[in-house]
Design a protein around this motif. Structure first.
Motif, PDB file in Angstrom:
ATOM      1  N   ALA A 266      78.939  32.539  47.524  1.00 10.98           N
ATOM      2  CA  ALA A 266      77.694  31.883  47.105  1.00 10.98           C
ATOM      3  C   ALA A 266      76.861  32.829  46.256  1.00 10.98           C
ATOM      4  O   ALA A 266      76.293  32.431  45.228  1.00 10.98           O
ATOM      5  CB  ALA A 266      76.909  31.425  48.326  1.00 10.98           C
ATOM      6  N   SER A 267      76.794  34.096  46.653  1.00 10.39           N
ATOM      7  CA  SER A 267      76.054  35.084  45.864  1.00 10.39           C
ATOM      8  C   SER A 267      76.699  35.268  44.493  1.00 10.39           C
ATOM      9  O   SER A 267      76.008  35.409  43.473  1.00 10.39           O
ATOM     10  CB  SER A 267      76.008  36.425  46.609  1.00 10.39           C
ATOM     11  N   GLU A 268      78.025  35.279  44.457  1.00  3.87           N
ATOM     12  CA  GLU A 268      78.735  35.414  43.186  1.00  3.87           C
ATOM     13  C   GLU A 268      78.467  34.201  42.290  1.00  3.87           C
ATOM     14  O   GLU A 268      78.281  34.340  41.075  1.00  3.87           O
ATOM     15  CB  GLU A 268      80.230  35.560  43.444  1.00  3.87           C
ATOM     16  N   LEU A 269      78.413  33.019  42.896  1.00  3.58           N
ATOM     17  CA  LEU A 269      78.084  31.809  42.156  1.00  3.58           C
ATOM     18  C   LEU A 269      76.711  31.919  41.500  1.00  3.58           C
ATOM     19  O   LEU A 269      76.555  31.633  40.307  1.00  3.58           O
ATOM     20  CB  LEU A 269      78.114  30.602  43.103  1.00  3.58           C
ATOM     21  N   ILE A 270      75.720  32.354  42.276  1.00  4.56           N
ATOM     22  CA  ILE A 270      74.352  32.448  41.757  1.00  4.56           C
ATOM     23  C   ILE A 270      74.282  33.470  40.636  1.00  4.56           C
ATOM     24  O   ILE A 270      73.663  33.236  39.583  1.00  4.56           O
ATOM     25  CB  ILE A 270      73.372  32.812  42.898  1.00  4.56           C
TER      26      ILE A 270
ATOM     27  N   ASP B 181      68.938  29.247  48.659  1.00  2.00           N
ATOM     28  CA  ASP B 181      68.162  29.002  49.869  1.00  2.00           C
ATOM     29  C   ASP B 181      68.558  27.684  50.534  1.00  2.00           C
ATOM     30  O   ASP B 181      68.547  27.563  51.766  1.00  2.00           O
ATOM     31  CB  ASP B 181      66.666  28.986  49.540  1.00  2.00           C
ATOM     32  N   GLY B 182      68.899  26.674  49.718  1.00  2.00           N
ATOM     33  CA  GLY B 182      69.304  25.393  50.289  1.00  2.00           C
ATOM     34  C   GLY B 182      70.594  25.491  51.073  1.00  2.00           C
ATOM     35  O   GLY B 182      70.737  24.884  52.148  1.00  2.00           O
ATOM     36  N   LEU B 183      71.558  26.244  50.538  1.00  2.00           N
ATOM     37  CA  LEU B 183      72.804  26.483  51.279  1.00  2.00           C
ATOM     38  C   LEU B 183      72.527  27.249  52.568  1.00  2.00           C
ATOM     39  O   LEU B 183      73.056  26.932  53.635  1.00  2.00           O
ATOM     40  CB  LEU B 183      73.786  27.271  50.409  1.00  2.00           C
ATOM     41  N   ARG B 184      71.687  28.284  52.464  1.00  5.87           N
ATOM     42  CA  ARG B 184      71.372  29.117  53.629  1.00  5.87           C
ATOM     43  C   ARG B 184      70.699  28.294  54.727  1.00  5.87           C
ATOM     44  O   ARG B 184      70.945  28.493  55.920  1.00  5.87           O
ATOM     45  CB  ARG B 184      70.468  30.277  53.198  1.00  5.87           C
ATOM     46  N   ALA B 185      69.845  27.344  54.308  1.00  3.05           N
ATOM     47  CA  ALA B 185      69.110  26.531  55.277  1.00  3.05           C
ATOM     48  C   ALA B 185      69.928  25.366  55.812  1.00  3.05           C
ATOM     49  O   ALA B 185      69.514  24.702  56.770  1.00  3.05           O
ATOM     50  CB  ALA B 185      67.833  25.996  54.627  1.00  3.05           C
ATOM     51  N   GLY B 186      71.071  25.092  55.197  1.00  4.29           N
ATOM     52  CA  GLY B 186      71.911  23.994  55.641  1.00  4.29           C
ATOM     53  C   GLY B 186      71.413  22.618  55.209  1.00  4.29           C
ATOM     54  O   GLY B 186      71.800  21.598  55.791  1.00  4.29           O
TER      55      GLY B 186
ATOM     56  N   ALA C  40      85.442  32.383  41.205  1.00  4.11           N
ATOM     57  CA  ALA C  40      85.029  33.481  42.080  1.00  4.11           C
ATOM     58  C   ALA C  40      86.000  33.634  43.251  1.00  4.11           C
ATOM     59  O   ALA C  40      86.371  34.756  43.618  1.00  4.11           O
ATOM     60  CB  ALA C  40      83.609  33.233  42.584  1.00  4.11           C
ATOM     61  N   ALA C  41      86.419  32.515  43.832  1.00  7.99           N
ATOM     62  CA  ALA C  41      87.364  32.567  44.954  1.00  7.99           C
ATOM     63  C   ALA C  41      88.705  33.140  44.514  1.00  7.99           C
ATOM     64  O   ALA C  41      89.380  33.842  45.283  1.00  7.99           O
ATOM     65  CB  ALA C  41      87.547  31.173  45.542  1.00  7.99           C
ATOM     66  N   HIS C  42      89.096  32.859  43.270  1.00  8.77           N
ATOM     67  CA  HIS C  42      90.360  33.399  42.748  1.00  8.77           C
ATOM     68  C   HIS C  42      90.252  34.908  42.528  1.00  8.77           C
ATOM     69  O   HIS C  42      91.196  35.651  42.821  1.00  8.77           O
ATOM     70  CB  HIS C  42      90.716  32.696  41.435  1.00  8.77           C
ATOM     71  N   ARG C  43      89.110  35.354  42.019  1.00  5.39           N
ATOM     72  CA  ARG C  43      88.923  36.790  41.765  1.00  5.39           C
ATOM     73  C   ARG C  43      88.771  37.577  43.054  1.00  5.39           C
ATOM     74  O   ARG C  43      89.165  38.735  43.140  1.00  5.39           O
ATOM     75  CB  ARG C  43      87.682  37.024  40.890  1.00  5.39           C
ATOM     76  N   PHE C  44      88.144  36.955  44.059  1.00  5.72           N
ATOM     77  CA  PHE C  44      87.840  37.664  45.308  1.00  5.72           C
ATOM     78  C   PHE C  44      88.390  36.861  46.489  1.00  5.72           C
ATOM     79  O   PHE C  44      87.635  36.245  47.250  1.00  5.72           O
ATOM     80  CB  PHE C  44      86.333  37.852  45.447  1.00  5.72           C
TER      81      PHE C  44
ATOM     82  N   ALA D 160      86.829  37.316  49.985  1.00  4.04           N
ATOM     83  CA  ALA D 160      85.378  37.148  50.155  1.00  4.04           C
ATOM     84  C   ALA D 160      85.076  35.929  51.019  1.00  4.04           C
ATOM     85  O   ALA D 160      85.775  34.906  50.960  1.00  4.04           O
ATOM     86  CB  ALA D 160      84.711  36.998  48.796  1.00  4.04           C
ATOM     87  N   GLY D 161      84.032  36.044  51.825  1.00  2.00           N
ATOM     88  CA  GLY D 161      83.592  34.931  52.651  1.00  2.00           C
ATOM     89  C   GLY D 161      82.676  34.000  51.877  1.00  2.00           C
ATOM     90  O   GLY D 161      82.263  34.297  50.749  1.00  2.00           O
ATOM     91  N   PRO D 162      82.304  32.851  52.468  1.00  2.00           N
ATOM     92  CA  PRO D 162      81.461  31.873  51.788  1.00  2.00           C
ATOM     93  C   PRO D 162      80.119  32.442  51.320  1.00  2.00           C
ATOM     94  O   PRO D 162      79.650  32.107  50.230  1.00  2.00           O
ATOM     95  CB  PRO D 162      81.258  30.784  52.842  1.00  2.00           C
ATOM     96  N   ALA D 163      79.495  33.305  52.133  1.00  2.01           N
ATOM     97  CA  ALA D 163      78.202  33.858  51.743  1.00  2.01           C
ATOM     98  C   ALA D 163      78.324  34.741  50.498  1.00  2.01           C
ATOM     99  O   ALA D 163      77.483  34.694  49.596  1.00  2.01           O
ATOM    100  CB  ALA D 163      77.600  34.659  52.899  1.00  2.01           C
ATOM    101  N   GLN D 164      79.385  35.540  50.442  1.00  2.92           N
ATOM    102  CA  GLN D 164      79.597  36.395  49.276  1.00  2.92           C
ATOM    103  C   GLN D 164      79.934  35.566  48.038  1.00  2.92           C
ATOM    104  O   GLN D 164      79.479  35.864  46.930  1.00  2.92           O
ATOM    105  CB  GLN D 164      80.710  37.403  49.559  1.00  2.92           C
TER     106      GLN D 164
END
Length: 387
Positions: free
Chosen positions: A245-249, A207-212, A232-236, A239-243
């Protein structure tokens, strides 16, 4: 599913304060399943959809509120309970109910009520959860509250560990239905607490990332987070930053859940517990993160306090909503005729019961209802931009 020996067994429950007998017409449910269902069907649980998690009355529909947070905690809690052979229904009930005592506006609202009741015993949202479930819900003709089983009340009371000096609200519940406050709670309660930590540590980052309130660069100051993102960036790569971020969570939650399960299994084996009462008598927390994960979890909390909970924008809103709760309490205490009729008719004559009754009314409010009431009984209200 077969329960572990150290799990809470509904067939061995210490029971409810009020004997209800057997009511087969209400379905083939055990004691903990009934507790979970009573919580879900309660008015207090429904009100969580209008109560602050981190953001007060958020502009976006995608931010979490107390209700969605509680559902996420329950999902994580059930996963852990299943892996450990614990009672999933009791774990879920505790996860779903753990935030029911929060007043409007989250911790800012709690701070305001604590100040207002400073001369009347103070205010604590954990104890208020017990008060809501044992006193303030009025759904049954034979008793106040939901008449939950001993194990559910115990777990809500002691989910953070033994209590040496209970607040007045908790002491009031304990005097009626003794909860053995000086011992640890069941493993189900211990798991529910850590499921809460896992949920809000990670979802508040989302939520903090989403809210800036902070960006990825700031977040990557935590090396473990930067490593997960890089993997995650290496595997995908597409993928964009939002995706990402979801993978990170998702990965963070998985790592924390797996660590908790492994460490808890080791501690249970070391303690050689063979019953739920052995867990209570163990003298230490048995559900836990490993030392390395515990330190990482503390790092996440420090980051969130520095970059989210104490962000200047959040502090501005917190100051405004504390004033709302303070103003409501002052108005109702000075002129109880402003209370709704059903609350006014039950207003005690003497303090501190009078003050606590008014606080009960305010604590049950949703954010939006508190704002409307303030404008009705106090006056115009200007809130920070983006509220």
């Amino acid at each position: 599913m077969t329960l572990a020996l150290f799990a809470s067994n509904p067939a061995q429950s210490r029971g409810r304060l009020h004997d209800e007998g057997r009511d087969e017409m209400r379905g083939p449910r055990d004691a903990f399943q009934r507790d979970r269902d009573r919580i879900i069907h309660s008015v207090a649980f429904r009100r969580l959809r209008g109560k602050t998690q981190v953001f007060v009355a958020p502009d976006g529909d995608h931010f979490r509120v107390r209700l969605t947070h509680s559902l996420e905690v329950a999902q994580i809690g059930r996963t852990i309970a299943r892996a450990l052979g614990l009672n999933e229904d009791l774990t879920e009930a505790l996860c779903l109910a753990h935030d029911i005592g929060h007043p409007p506006f989250g911790h800012a609202g709690e701070d305001a009520l604590q100040v207002a009741l400073a001369g009347s015993g103070g205010f604590d949202h954990n104890a208020q959860t017990l008060r809501m479930l044992t006193r303030l819900e009025h759904r049954y003709p034979r008793f106040a509250g939901l008449n939950l089983s001993w194990e559910t009340l115990e777990g809500l009371a002691k989910h953070n560990g033994p209590i040496d000096d209970p607040s007045w609200a908790l002491a009031d519940v304990d005097a009626e239905h003794e909860l053995d406050l000086d011992s640890f709670a069941s493993l189900e309660a211990q798991v529910a607490t850590l499921a809460d930590d896992i949920a809000y540590d990670n979802h508040d980052i989302d939520d903090g990332l989403r809210a800036g309130l902070f960006d990825r660069g700031t977040l990557f100051a935590i090396p473990e987070i930067a490593e997960i993102w890089e993997r995650a960036a290496h595997r995908f790569p597409d993928a964009g930053p939002a995706q990402l971020a979801s993978e990170l969570i998702r990965e963070q939650i998985g790592l924390m859940v797996n660590d908790l399960i492994a460490e808890t299994r080791a501690r249970v084996a070391d303690a050689a517990v063979a019953s739920a009462d052995d867990v209570r008598a163990a003298g230490r927390q048995l559900a836990a993160f490993s030392p390395a994960m515990a330190e990482h979890e503390r790092t996440l909390k420090r980051f969130l306090y520095a970059n989210m909970y104490e962000h200047p924008k959040q502090e501005e809103v917190a100051d405004a909503v504390r004033a709302v709760v303070e103003g409501l309490y002052a108005a109702y205490h000075a002129d109880p005729a402003l209370l709704p009729e059903n609350w006014r008719n039950r207003l005690p004559d003497e303090e501190p019961h009078r003050a606590r009754h008014i606080a009960d009314f305010i604590a049950g409010m949703t954010d939006g209802f508190a704002i409307r009431c303030y404008r009705e009984v106090v006056g115009p209200l200007e809130l920070p931009e983006g509220f």
